[in-house]
Write an enzyme that holds these catalytic residues in place. Sequence first.
Site, PDB file in Angstrom:
ATOM      1  N   LYS A 126       0.859  -1.185   0.000  1.00 14.74           N
ATOM      2  CA  LYS A 126       0.000   0.000   0.000  1.00 14.74           C
ATOM      3  C   LYS A 126       0.890   1.228   0.000  1.00 14.74           C
ATOM      4  O   LYS A 126       2.018   1.169   0.530  1.00 14.74           O
ATOM      5  CB  LYS A 126      -0.884   0.002   1.260  1.00 14.74           C
ATOM      6  CG  LYS A 126      -2.103   0.897   1.172  1.00 14.74           C
ATOM      7  CD  LYS A 126      -3.280   0.222   0.493  1.00 14.74           C
ATOM      8  CE  LYS A 126      -4.421   1.172   0.273  1.00 14.74           C
ATOM      9  NZ  LYS A 126      -5.631   0.494  -0.215  1.00 14.74           N
ATOM     10  N   ASP A 166      -7.029   4.477  -4.522  1.00 16.23           N
ATOM     11  CA  ASP A 166      -7.654   4.342  -3.204  1.00 16.23           C
ATOM     12  C   ASP A 166      -8.248   5.724  -2.922  1.00 16.23           C
ATOM     13  O   ASP A 166      -8.492   6.498  -3.856  1.00 16.23           O
ATOM     14  CB  ASP A 166      -6.624   3.931  -2.139  1.00 16.23           C
ATOM     15  CG  ASP A 166      -7.279   3.521  -0.807  1.00 16.23           C
ATOM     16  OD1 ASP A 166      -7.875   2.440  -0.741  1.00 16.23           O
ATOM     17  OD2 ASP A 166      -7.217   4.297   0.168  1.00 16.23           O
TER      18      ASP A 166
END
Length: 446
Positions: A126, A166
Amino acid sequence: MEKIVKEFLAKVAAKNPEEVEFQQAVREVVESLVPFMEENPKYKKEKILERIIEPERTIMFRVPWIDDKGEININRGYRVEMNSALGPYKGGIRFHPNVNLGILKFLAFEQVFKNSLTTLPLGGGKGGADFDPKGKSDNEVMRFCQSFMTELQRHIGANTDVPAGDIGVGAREIGYMFGQYKRLRNEFTGVLTGKGLNWGGSLVRPEATGYGCVYFVEEMLKTKGDSLKGKTCAVSGSGNVAQYTVQKLLELGAKVVTLSDSNGFIYHENGLDHKELQCVIDLKNVKRGRIKECAKQFNCSYYESKNPWGVKCDIAFPSATQNEISGADARELVKNGCIAVGEGANMPTTPEGVKVFQKAKVLYAPGKAANAGGVATSGLEMSQNSMRISWSRQEVDAKLRQIMVLIHENCIRYGGNRDGYVDYVKGANIAGFVKVADAMIDQGLV
Ligand code: NDP
């Protein structure tokens, strides 16, 4: 058992002080895994738990950029490469002012289990930056993305690490980052997913997280002989995940009464229709406005600085951000008759809230299972890029649906209790863990 969990978590807290979201995510997984590991001592002997919580690599970097007034701005960029036992690191990039290492480590950690659940060959990672795209011009966002990618490009690649979107990173940002990667590396590869359709993107990727979440909830309801038809649903957020959750819910005959953003929520007693949803999509993706602007247009109510969890609903779809459902919110939902929760967002329910749902025997689908459709379809985008072909909408949607059905089955396999209640948290954690842990053992001490 409790003592082992406590001691382990105390070590994690001491080693990662201030990373509260990371500690929270680890706690939830460890509580499910410790009893399983007692029964399967090989994982204990190999110290898989100790290894799996430590990122393989963490990159932090300076992102300088110039705004429209000619001022120099400095942000901090990150990429957490958590685990590559199953495939290249894979996970989104988040641009939000509250981004810090702890939040990205929690997201990367969750991503490892989620990606394992998809059945596809994907590791977990991430990244992001404490940059706020809100209120910035397209040119400012472009300059930021170019600067961010100028550093990130040396760490990623189609076979190494494949980021996606995201919070705060949608089609626009992916486009700017892809353009910069291509320019610096002189190669057109599937290094990012969520790309535009005419330059390597996959059909259904924008819709995938929301659709997948609804498919998962449909599977949970099926176990009770129930369906989404006629159900009243409360959805939070109004970004990518929320938009397509609503679209699929409307298609399946459910009624959606709320949407929100960080300023407040709208309550639409009669339920949003397709035309209104399209207005929200235009408002959020093109005009980049606030959800309260819809209230007047749709003739519905708007509640400033409130979340939607006080309204009466059958099913809740938290699709905004972490820890948006507190224990009190969960109690309110249960009191109002909520029978199921599908987490479109990552870790949107606090540990206290999760306990409330499980105690009330609510069908509770944690994000790592319910929102895995997004990354699964990113995996399908990678496959199409490698083969240099494009599958039709029907093909991708059918594969997505099949993956969500499989994830659901796996959760039942590991999370089914004797009384018939399915602990989807335990199911998702163990099913996700086993594949990664076995691969780590096979690959030696890595
Ligand atoms: P978007 O940026 O498209 O939308 C985010 C939405 O959540 C916006 O409405 C935003 O409101 C709201 N929001 C963000 N932060 C907060 C906050 N602190 N408090 C209240 N509301 C907030 O992001 P996505 O839809 O892509 O992501 C939403 C969630 O889904 C995240 O948890 C993400 O990690 C998760 N997710 C996303 C996937 C994807 O494919 N995109 C895949 C799997 C999970 P505002 O505009 O006011 O900030």
